[in-house]
Every structure is written in C-alpha cells, then in structure tokens.
Design a protein around this motif. Sequence first.
Motif, PDB file in Angstrom:
ATOM      1  N   GLN A  64       0.839  -1.197   0.000  1.00 56.77           N
ATOM      2  CA  GLN A  64       0.000   0.000   0.000  1.00 56.77           C
ATOM      3  C   GLN A  64       0.876   1.250   0.000  1.00 56.77           C
ATOM      4  OE1 GLN A  64      -3.421  -0.051  -0.185  1.00 56.77           O
ATOM      5  NE2 GLN A  64      -3.139  -2.242  -0.462  1.00 56.77           N
ATOM      6  N   GLU A  65       0.402   2.293  -0.653  1.00 55.00           N
ATOM      7  CA  GLU A  65       1.150   3.546  -0.720  1.00 55.00           C
ATOM      8  C   GLU A  65       1.466   4.078   0.677  1.00 55.00           C
ATOM      9  OE1 GLU A  65       3.442   6.378  -2.196  1.00 55.00           O
ATOM     10  OE2 GLU A  65       2.523   4.817  -3.425  1.00 55.00           O
ATOM     11  N   ALA A  66       0.536   3.901   1.620  1.00 52.48           N
ATOM     12  CA  ALA A  66       0.771   4.361   2.995  1.00 52.48           C
ATOM     13  C   ALA A  66       1.951   3.624   3.632  1.00 52.48           C
ATOM     14  CB  ALA A  66      -0.485   4.169   3.840  1.00 52.48           C
ATOM     15  N   ASP A  67       2.099   2.336   3.336  1.00 53.39           N
ATOM     16  CA  ASP A  67       3.226   1.568   3.871  1.00 53.39           C
ATOM     17  C   ASP A  67       4.542   2.063   3.288  1.00 53.39           C
ATOM     18  OD1 ASP A  67       1.710  -0.313   5.468  1.00 53.39           O
ATOM     19  OD2 ASP A  67       1.084  -1.221   3.575  1.00 53.39           O
ATOM     20  N   VAL A  68       4.539   2.286   1.971  1.00 55.29           N
ATOM     21  CA  VAL A  68       5.739   2.797   1.307  1.00 55.29           C
ATOM     22  C   VAL A  68       6.114   4.147   1.906  1.00 55.29           C
ATOM     23  CG1 VAL A  68       6.713   3.582  -0.883  1.00 55.29           C
ATOM     24  CG2 VAL A  68       5.230   1.552  -0.833  1.00 55.29           C
ATOM     25  N   GLN A  69       5.137   5.026   2.043  1.00 54.08           N
ATOM     26  CA  GLN A  69       5.401   6.361   2.580  1.00 54.08           C
ATOM     27  C   GLN A  69       5.908   6.292   4.017  1.00 54.08           C
ATOM     28  OE1 GLN A  69       5.293   9.171   0.569  1.00 54.08           O
ATOM     29  NE2 GLN A  69       6.532   9.861   2.290  1.00 54.08           N
ATOM     30  N   GLN A  70       5.338   5.391   4.810  1.00 48.42           N
ATOM     31  CA  GLN A  70       5.787   5.242   6.196  1.00 48.42           C
ATOM     32  C   GLN A  70       7.253   4.810   6.243  1.00 48.42           C
ATOM     33  OE1 GLN A  70       3.261   2.727   8.601  1.00 48.42           O
ATOM     34  NE2 GLN A  70       4.448   3.085  10.443  1.00 48.42           N
ATOM     35  N   GLY A  71       7.651   3.916   5.340  1.00 42.25           N
ATOM     36  CA  GLY A  71       9.040   3.476   5.284  1.00 42.25           C
ATOM     37  C   GLY A  71       9.971   4.619   4.917  1.00 42.25           C
ATOM     38  N   LEU A  72       9.585   5.397   3.912  1.00 47.36           N
ATOM     39  CA  LEU A  72      10.418   6.525   3.494  1.00 47.36           C
ATOM     40  C   LEU A  72      10.457   7.601   4.583  1.00 47.36           C
ATOM     41  CD1 LEU A  72       9.323   6.743  -0.249  1.00 47.36           C
ATOM     42  CD2 LEU A  72      11.386   5.670   0.690  1.00 47.36           C
ATOM     43  N   ASP A  73       9.318   7.837   5.229  1.00 46.94           N
ATOM     44  CA  ASP A  73       9.274   8.812   6.320  1.00 46.94           C
ATOM     45  C   ASP A  73      10.139   8.386   7.505  1.00 46.94           C
ATOM     46  OD1 ASP A  73       7.543  10.388   4.828  1.00 46.94           O
ATOM     47  OD2 ASP A  73       5.749   9.818   5.969  1.00 46.94           O
ATOM     48  N   ALA A  74      10.259   7.070   7.715  1.00 46.49           N
ATOM     49  CA  ALA A  74      11.086   6.559   8.815  1.00 46.49           C
ATOM     50  C   ALA A  74      12.575   6.775   8.543  1.00 46.49           C
ATOM     51  CB  ALA A  74      10.805   5.070   9.041  1.00 46.49           C
ATOM     52  N   GLY A  75      12.915   6.983   7.260  1.00 43.15           N
ATOM     53  CA  GLY A  75      14.309   7.230   6.920  1.00 43.15           C
ATOM     54  C   GLY A  75      14.903   6.283   5.901  1.00 43.15           C
ATOM     55  N   ALA A  76      14.085   5.379   5.345  1.00 46.51           N
ATOM     56  CA  ALA A  76      14.597   4.471   4.322  1.00 46.51           C
ATOM     57  C   ALA A  76      14.912   5.248   3.056  1.00 46.51           C
ATOM     58  CB  ALA A  76      13.573   3.371   4.026  1.00 46.51           C
ATOM     59  N   ASP A  77      15.948   4.813   2.357  1.00 47.78           N
ATOM     60  CA  ASP A  77      16.297   5.410   1.073  1.00 47.78           C
ATOM     61  C   ASP A  77      15.400   4.884  -0.036  1.00 47.78           C
ATOM     62  OD1 ASP A  77      18.721   7.011   1.758  1.00 47.78           O
ATOM     63  OD2 ASP A  77      19.408   5.054   2.437  1.00 47.78           O
ATOM     64  N   ALA A  78      14.867   3.681   0.147  1.00 55.52           N
ATOM     65  CA  ALA A  78      13.985   3.074  -0.843  1.00 55.52           C
ATOM     66  C   ALA A  78      13.125   2.017  -0.169  1.00 55.52           C
ATOM     67  CB  ALA A  78      14.794   2.463  -1.974  1.00 55.52           C
ATOM     68  N   TYR A  79      12.046   1.671  -0.831  1.00 55.08           N
ATOM     69  CA  TYR A  79      11.100   0.666  -0.347  1.00 55.08           C
ATOM     70  C   TYR A  79      10.801  -0.255  -1.513  1.00 55.08           C
ATOM     71  CZ  TYR A  79       6.927  -1.035   2.194  1.00 55.08           C
ATOM     72  OH  TYR A  79       5.996  -1.798   2.860  1.00 55.08           O
ATOM     73  N   LEU A  80      11.215  -1.507  -1.406  1.00 55.04           N
ATOM     74  CA  LEU A  80      10.980  -2.498  -2.448  1.00 55.04           C
ATOM     75  C   LEU A  80       9.982  -3.524  -1.935  1.00 55.04           C
ATOM     76  CD1 LEU A  80      14.681  -3.080  -3.579  1.00 55.04           C
ATOM     77  CD2 LEU A  80      12.995  -1.482  -4.541  1.00 55.04           C
ATOM     78  N   THR A  81       9.240  -4.128  -2.866  1.00 52.16           N
ATOM     79  CA  THR A  81       8.186  -5.054  -2.448  1.00 52.16           C
ATOM     80  C   THR A  81       8.506  -6.501  -2.799  1.00 52.16           C
ATOM     81  OG1 THR A  81       6.957  -4.636  -4.485  1.00 52.16           O
ATOM     82  CG2 THR A  81       6.377  -3.299  -2.565  1.00 52.16           C
ATOM     83  N   LYS A  82       7.968  -7.382  -1.971  1.00 51.71           N
ATOM     84  CA  LYS A  82       8.022  -8.824  -2.184  1.00 51.71           C
ATOM     85  C   LYS A  82       6.695  -9.212  -2.842  1.00 51.71           C
ATOM     86  CE  LYS A  82      10.214  -9.592   2.324  1.00 51.71           C
ATOM     87  NZ  LYS A  82       9.939 -10.195   3.626  1.00 51.71           N
ATOM     88  N   PRO A  83       6.647 -10.265  -3.603  1.00 52.76           N
ATOM     89  CA  PRO A  83       7.798 -11.079  -3.973  1.00 52.76           C
ATOM     90  C   PRO A  83       8.666 -10.339  -4.979  1.00 52.76           C
ATOM     91  CG  PRO A  83       5.853 -11.846  -5.134  1.00 52.76           C
ATOM     92  CD  PRO A  83       5.405 -10.744  -4.211  1.00 52.76           C
TER      93      PRO A  83
END
Length: 122
Positions: free
Chosen positions: A83-102
């Motif tokens: 979900q876009e909210a999950d991706v945004q939460q990861g980036l907001d936490a400080g991740a440089d990128a958010y990749l999805t499984k599988p």
Amino acid sequence: MPTALVIEDDDDIRRLLEVVLQQEGFSVTTAANGTDGLAALEREAPELALIDVGLPDMEGYEVVRRARANARGRIVMLSARTQEADVQQGLDAGADAYLTKPFRPQQLRSDLRRILEGTDAG
C-alpha cells in the motif's frame, strides 16, 4: 569489499537475499529480528541494509528510525506490504527506498544497483 546487512525473519528469504548480495560482491551479515539487526548495524556500519517491515520483535519502520541517525549506508525496506501508505511510512522513517516482495533476484539486483548509485528514492 562492500558490506551489507539483511534483517529478515524468514529463513528462506534471508538466505536468498544473502546469496543475491554475495553475487553482487557484498560481504553479508544477517539478523532474524530487529534487536539483533540494530546491534549488527552498530557493529558493522554496512554500505547497504535491507530491512523487512514485519519483524518478530519490532516493526522494521522502528528499526529504520533507530538506525537512521548513525547509518552511513543506504537503507532499503523490503516488504510484502504494498500500500502507498506503507511505502510512505518506510520513506518517512528514513529508508532510502522501499521495495516489495515477492521479488525476482535479477530485478532486485537492478533495483539495488540504482539505489546504491543514488538514482532511485523508492
């Protein structure tokens, strides 16, 4: 040799990520939970950290928040949560990128190369 840390609780995925990173020339350390992962981040100071969102002892977002202040390398979240909210939460936490499984190993290699070159923010 560049170093990488994989923080992932699923044994099979952790081993696959380790192999993919080793094939890319990384020396790899792994951890199966956030607590061990944070300790390894402090000890190893890797150029790349791959962090799962759903860890058994704490959310990966929390690991990223705690690690970001001292991490010198790239932090990539890897999750089945798309979900876009999950991706945004990861980036907001400080991740440089958010990749999805599988993920397919070849695509992961390509994504990681772009991230390490600084041409992909998520």
